[in-house]
Design a protein around this motif. Structure first.
Motif, PDB file in Angstrom:
ATOM      1  N   ILE A 360     -23.765 -34.384  39.861  1.00 38.89           N
ATOM      2  CA  ILE A 360     -23.575 -32.995  40.298  1.00 38.89           C
ATOM      3  C   ILE A 360     -24.955 -32.369  40.498  1.00 38.89           C
ATOM      4  CG2 ILE A 360     -22.503 -30.764  39.737  1.00 38.89           C
ATOM      5  CD1 ILE A 360     -20.383 -32.931  39.949  1.00 38.89           C
ATOM      6  N   CYS A 398     -12.749 -34.979  36.459  1.00 31.75           N
ATOM      7  CA  CYS A 398     -13.976 -34.486  37.099  1.00 31.75           C
ATOM      8  C   CYS A 398     -13.759 -33.193  37.898  1.00 31.75           C
ATOM      9  CB  CYS A 398     -14.531 -35.574  38.016  1.00 31.75           C
ATOM     10  SG  CYS A 398     -16.152 -35.145  38.673  1.00 31.75           S
ATOM     11  N   PRO A 399     -14.661 -32.223  37.713  1.00 35.38           N
ATOM     12  CA  PRO A 399     -14.551 -30.995  38.508  1.00 35.38           C
ATOM     13  C   PRO A 399     -14.905 -31.227  39.975  1.00 35.38           C
ATOM     14  CG  PRO A 399     -16.564 -30.963  37.222  1.00 35.38           C
ATOM     15  CD  PRO A 399     -15.806 -32.188  36.792  1.00 35.38           C
TER      16      PRO A 399
END
Ligand code: SF4
Length: 471
Positions: A360, A398-399
């Motif tokens: 990320i 998971c975002p």
């Protein structure tokens, strides 16, 4: 280090030395003793008692894959290195570290990580297709002082495990050795292509005693070299041979994609890796991050489902192998979902940007302007903390990959900047590559979640101001 801590460490070290000698006399019979010893020093309410009961039962069976794994480690890993690693992991990280991390989570009211990842450099000596490091060259590195500061700030919070990513971290191998030497109470693991490992370096690794490796391997020689360049596979295999000769501690790191999936979970591949002396294998689901990312490489829902069951098959003694397999995406149920944002770990890139996860690439804090603690208390990591777990189904942790709407929301809400080293990436573009997979995976993941049993996670959440925290 306090006098009490010094005394505990010294007596644990002496006792472990004695136990290892004792095991050497009759390994199969005496192995159970080391588990009893571990239970005494790290059990005591920190870890579930049933874990130790299971380990003791397994140790009594010579065919048990975990017994075989331990026997292989006793045979293959340098005894001083093994002792140092065990003490640093079990005592410094597991016992003292876990206590400090948990206390600091309460004290500072934010996530505090058990592990920190950082990139000593963005440079790499290979030019893998699709890898940003090849394009980025030698432009970004952390200074030695910055790496020292990361580790000393981390230790003050209770963090004793450091993973070095990149770029190729062993471009900085002298600095890596210095860091290991200066922090004998920590364990370091380098994610490396292995091509810079030589005899002299192996001797240094044995001298410092707290550095392990995860060698990147993509599957067959042909698929590996197609991406990494001709001869890369052979050089990585030579590195494994050297690590084996010097009795170092190492495993592999495998990025699984729609294309290499069948091979990297085959018996042919895992048996070959076992022959090479590999003790653990980190499997990473391909993440479509960066401007050259290809969503067509994301494993299909059918492959993700196969991965879930393959991992569990590999871990059952009747069907598995003496190889520790860990998957970032399919093992969420053991750690309560997403571990990023400092909940269990976060990542610092070679420019010093503190990012929630190695995948990320957004940040609102840099080590040149913020302390680690300030980053943990900044809006980005606090939003992670509030949102975790991002899904009650830990097969959708998971975002980004499985809940892309969550990452969109977080990044837009706090206005975190893109830290992608090549081309700044808009969160809608990034998450847009995940939407189709997330949509297709949801019914499959929900079905698996409904029809299988799950471990009771011994973890901590802070969502809703700590109301949902599980101890
Ligand atoms: S952000 Fe995604 S990839 Fe990173 S730790 Fe969380 S679930 Fe895993």
């Amino acid at each position: 280090m306090s006098i009490k801590k010094k005394a505990i460490t010294a007596s644990a070290s002496a006792a472990l030395g004695g136990i290892l000698k004792y095991i050497d006399r009759e390994p199969e019979k005496n192995l159970v003793k080391i588990i009893e010893y571990a239970e005494k020093i790290v059990g005591k309410g920190l870890f579930p008692a049933e874990n130790f009961t299971r380990m003791k039962a397994g140790a009594s069976d010579p065919d048990n894959i975990y017994t075989r794994l331990v026997m292989n480690m006793l045979r293959d890993v340098d005894r001083d290195l093994l002792k140092h690693m065990f003490l640093s992991l079990a005592l410094e990280a597991g016992y003292f570290g876990t206590k400090e991390v948990r206390a600091n989570r309460e004290k500072y009211n934010c996530n505090i990580p058990f592990i920190l990842l950082f990139d000593p450099t963005s440079a790499c000596n290979l030019k893998c297709k699709g890898c940003w490091a090849a394009e980025y060259g030698h432009r970004q590195s952390l200074s030695m002082e910055e790496m020292r500061s990361i580790v000393s700030q981390g230790k003050a919070l209770g963090t004793h495990v450091y993973m070095l990513t990149g770029g190729e971290p062993l471009i900085r191998k002298d600095d890596v050795i210095r860091l290991c030497e200066e922090n004998p109470d920590c364990v370091f693991m380098a994610y490396t292509n292995g091509t810079l490992i030589d005899d002299a370096f192996c001797r240094e690794v044995l001298r410092v005693g707290n550095l392990a490796f995860a060698l990147s391997i993509e599957g067959t020689e042909a698929s590996n070299d197609f991406r990494r360049g001709e001869g890369a596979y052979e050089r990585t295999m030579q590195a494994m041979a050297l690590l084996k000769k010097y009795k170092c501690f190492y495993g592999i790191s495998v990025c699984y994609t729609r294309k290499n999936f069948d091979y990297v979970i085959s018996d042919e591949f895992t048996d070959k890796m076992l022959d090479c002396g590999v003790k653990y294998a980190w499997y990473f689901n391909y993440m479509p991050v960066g401007h050259t990312a290809d969503p067509e490489l994301i494993p299909t829902p059918a492959q993700r489902k196969a991965m879930y069951f393959w991992l569990r098959k590999m871990r059952r003694s009747e069907t598995g192998k003496p190889l520790m397999v860990i998957d970032f995406q399919d093992d969420g149920e053991y750690v309560g979902g997403c571990i990023a944002g400092g909940r269990n770990y976060f990542h610092i890139n070679s420019s010093g940007d503190m990012e929630p996860c190695v995948f990320i690439h957004y940040s609102d804090a840099n080590i040149r302007t913020h302390t680690l603690l300030q980053a943990l208390q900044n809006p980005l990591f606090m939003e992670y903390r509030k949102g975790q777990p991002f899904n009650d189904n830990h097969l959708r942790p998971c975002p980004m990959l499985e809940n892309p709407e969550k990452l969109r929301e977080i990044i837009k809400k706090i206005g975190a900047r893109s830290t992608d080293l090549i081309v700044e990436e808009d969160v809608d573009t990034l998450c847009g590559r995940c939407d189709a997979f997330a949509y297709e995976w949801q019914p499959v993941a929900d079905e698996i979640w409904r029809t299988t049993t799950h471990p009771k996670t011994h973890t901590q959440y802070y969502r809703d101001g700590g109301k949902s925290k599980i101890q």
